[in-house]
Design a protein around this motif. Structure first.
Motif, PDB file in Angstrom:
ATOM      1  N   LEU A 149      71.551  45.626  53.899  1.00 42.94           N
ATOM      2  CA  LEU A 149      70.457  45.834  54.843  1.00 42.94           C
ATOM      3  C   LEU A 149      70.525  47.236  55.442  1.00 42.94           C
ATOM      4  O   LEU A 149      69.494  47.908  55.600  1.00 42.94           O
ATOM      5  N   ALA A 150      71.741  47.691  55.770  1.00 42.64           N
ATOM      6  CA  ALA A 150      71.902  49.025  56.355  1.00 42.64           C
ATOM      7  C   ALA A 150      71.517  50.108  55.345  1.00 42.64           C
ATOM      8  O   ALA A 150      71.010  51.167  55.717  1.00 42.64           O
ATOM      9  N   ASN A 154      64.635  46.870  55.852  1.00 46.48           N
ATOM     10  CA  ASN A 154      63.675  45.849  55.437  1.00 46.48           C
ATOM     11  C   ASN A 154      62.360  46.081  56.164  1.00 46.48           C
ATOM     12  O   ASN A 154      62.244  45.839  57.363  1.00 46.48           O
ATOM     13  N   ASN A 156      59.608  44.437  56.029  1.00 40.58           N
ATOM     14  CA  ASN A 156      58.922  43.224  56.477  1.00 40.58           C
ATOM     15  C   ASN A 156      59.318  42.823  57.888  1.00 40.58           C
ATOM     16  O   ASN A 156      58.526  42.241  58.622  1.00 40.58           O
ATOM     17  N   THR A 157      60.573  43.085  58.242  1.00 41.15           N
ATOM     18  CA  THR A 157      61.044  42.698  59.574  1.00 41.15           C
ATOM     19  C   THR A 157      61.219  43.907  60.487  1.00 41.15           C
ATOM     20  O   THR A 157      61.744  43.778  61.590  1.00 41.15           O
ATOM     21  N   TRP A 159      63.305  46.298  60.170  1.00 40.97           N
ATOM     22  CA  TRP A 159      64.695  46.701  60.324  1.00 40.97           C
ATOM     23  C   TRP A 159      64.894  47.962  59.473  1.00 40.97           C
ATOM     24  O   TRP A 159      64.836  47.914  58.245  1.00 40.97           O
TER      25      TRP A 159
ATOM     26  N   ASP B  84      60.587  37.652  51.951  1.00 38.35           N
ATOM     27  CA  ASP B  84      60.531  38.914  52.696  1.00 38.35           C
ATOM     28  C   ASP B  84      61.929  39.518  52.818  1.00 38.35           C
ATOM     29  O   ASP B  84      62.076  40.714  53.039  1.00 38.35           O
ATOM     30  N   ASN B 158      68.849  48.942  66.472  1.00 39.52           N
ATOM     31  CA  ASN B 158      67.410  48.774  66.673  1.00 39.52           C
ATOM     32  C   ASN B 158      66.794  47.744  65.745  1.00 39.52           C
ATOM     33  O   ASN B 158      65.634  47.874  65.355  1.00 39.52           O
ATOM     34  N   TRP B 159      67.593  46.731  65.351  1.00 44.40           N
ATOM     35  CA  TRP B 159      67.032  45.637  64.565  1.00 44.40           C
ATOM     36  C   TRP B 159      66.673  44.527  65.549  1.00 44.40           C
ATOM     37  O   TRP B 159      67.552  43.916  66.159  1.00 44.40           O
ATOM     38  N   LEU B 160      65.364  44.263  65.700  1.00 46.21           N
ATOM     39  CA  LEU B 160      64.936  43.279  66.686  1.00 46.21           C
ATOM     40  C   LEU B 160      65.022  41.868  66.122  1.00 46.21           C
ATOM     41  O   LEU B 160      64.845  41.652  64.923  1.00 46.21           O
ATOM     42  N   ILE B 162      63.710  38.526  65.041  1.00 45.74           N
ATOM     43  CA  ILE B 162      62.362  38.102  64.652  1.00 45.74           C
ATOM     44  C   ILE B 162      62.129  36.630  64.987  1.00 45.74           C
ATOM     45  O   ILE B 162      61.015  36.137  64.872  1.00 45.74           O
TER      46      ILE B 162
END
Lengths: 201, 201
Positions: A149-150, A154, A156-157, A159, B84, B158-160, B162
């Motif tokens: 992920l880093a 993504n 879509n979210t 991030w 997603d 800063n990943w919120l 969801i």
């Protein structure tokens, strides 16, 4: 027994007795089994040493991952560390526990070399290895998901990929995940080896 | 043999012969071993059926997770689906593969019930179970890490979270992860059971 000829005749006579006789045959089978089990024990010990190295490497690499960007303002500094992400913190704790278990398991592994016929230490190691394998794999999988992920982010979210800024941090963290997967593979081999050793007992 | 008295004398005579005699003793030991191994085989088969149910539940729950928010504009619709997030997609594929493996392993499990002394099918199942356990655990761990992130978010990167918006999606996805961990636990029991069964052979 004092002349060389006698010794030369003695050797085949002994070996043929071992092949034909019943008691020596069982004894030699037991000896063979003992030798094979000792071989399994030595392989087990060496694999454990390898796993200890890769586990410590994984924990240490992740535990020291820390990058501060050169750009900063008076009040704010851009820094990334493994404890910013709970999954990485869990990874370090898990790898430290796995390393501790491996160190504690070494004496039991030595017992299976010294007493190759003993079932109890082998069975104990087999059960604990299986549980530790699961624990280590879950930690590695979780860290791998966060590293991925880093790296990619993504959309879509919403991030965002943080590796665009923290390149060194990301490569260190990826290295730790790779080391942990080496540990996982060694554990799979250890468990399968234990199965073969149990089969022979 | 025709009178009731004779039969009453015959029974203890037979049983004492079995205890004292050598050949019947070995035969009864083998019979006992066969019975125990058959018990292991039946437990193995039942656990596999349980694992199939939890694996299909995990794959199906994750594969149908999809939530569309009631608020949308003419051009944009707020929707969350498992595809997603690449980790969830990998999770569905991994669980489908694990389910397929479990279905294919059922005939081999039946062979270990019908022929309790056979080593080859037991050993094959043991090795493949260990590898599949690792595969399933990595997928579960990865999905768990992403679910945790979706629930809590991460202010450092800063990943919120969801899950504030997509509550139904998150609870569905959490359920799938829980089901997959049930599969993992069943696999650990299967592998340890195989180790005990191999020890008896």
């Amino acid at each position: 027994m004092k002349s060389g000829d006698h010794a030369a005749i003695d050797v085949p006579a002994e070996s043929s007795a071992a092949v034909k006789g019943k008691a020596p045959l069982i004894a030699s089978q037991r000896e063979e089994k003992r030798g094979l089990n000792r071989g399994f024990g030595i392989a087990d010990f060496l694999l454990r040493l390898g796993a200890i190295i890769s586990t410590i490497a994984a924990a240490a690499t992740m535990g020291t991952s820390d990058e501060t960007l050169p750009l900063f303002t008076q009040f704010f500094q851009f820094e990334a560390s493994f404890d910013d992400l709970p999954t990485f913190l869990y990874f370090v704790i898990a790898m430290a526990l796995v390393g501790g278990y491996l160190l504690l398991s070494l004496p039991f592994s030595i017992v299976t070399i010294v007493r190759p016929i003993a079932v109890a230490p082998r069975l104990l190691l087999f059960i604990l290895d299986t549980v530790t394998l699961t624990f280590a794999t879950a930690a590695s999988g979780a860290a791998a998901a966060i590293v991925y992920l880093a790296e990619t982010g993504n959309p879509n979210t919403n991030w965002l990929a943080i590796c665009d800024q923290f390149e060194d941090f990301c490569s260190t963290v990826s290295g730790a995940v790779v080391a942990s997967f080496v540990t996982v593979v060694v554990f799979v081999v250890l468990v399968i080896l234990s199965g073969f050793a149990l089969k022979r007992q």
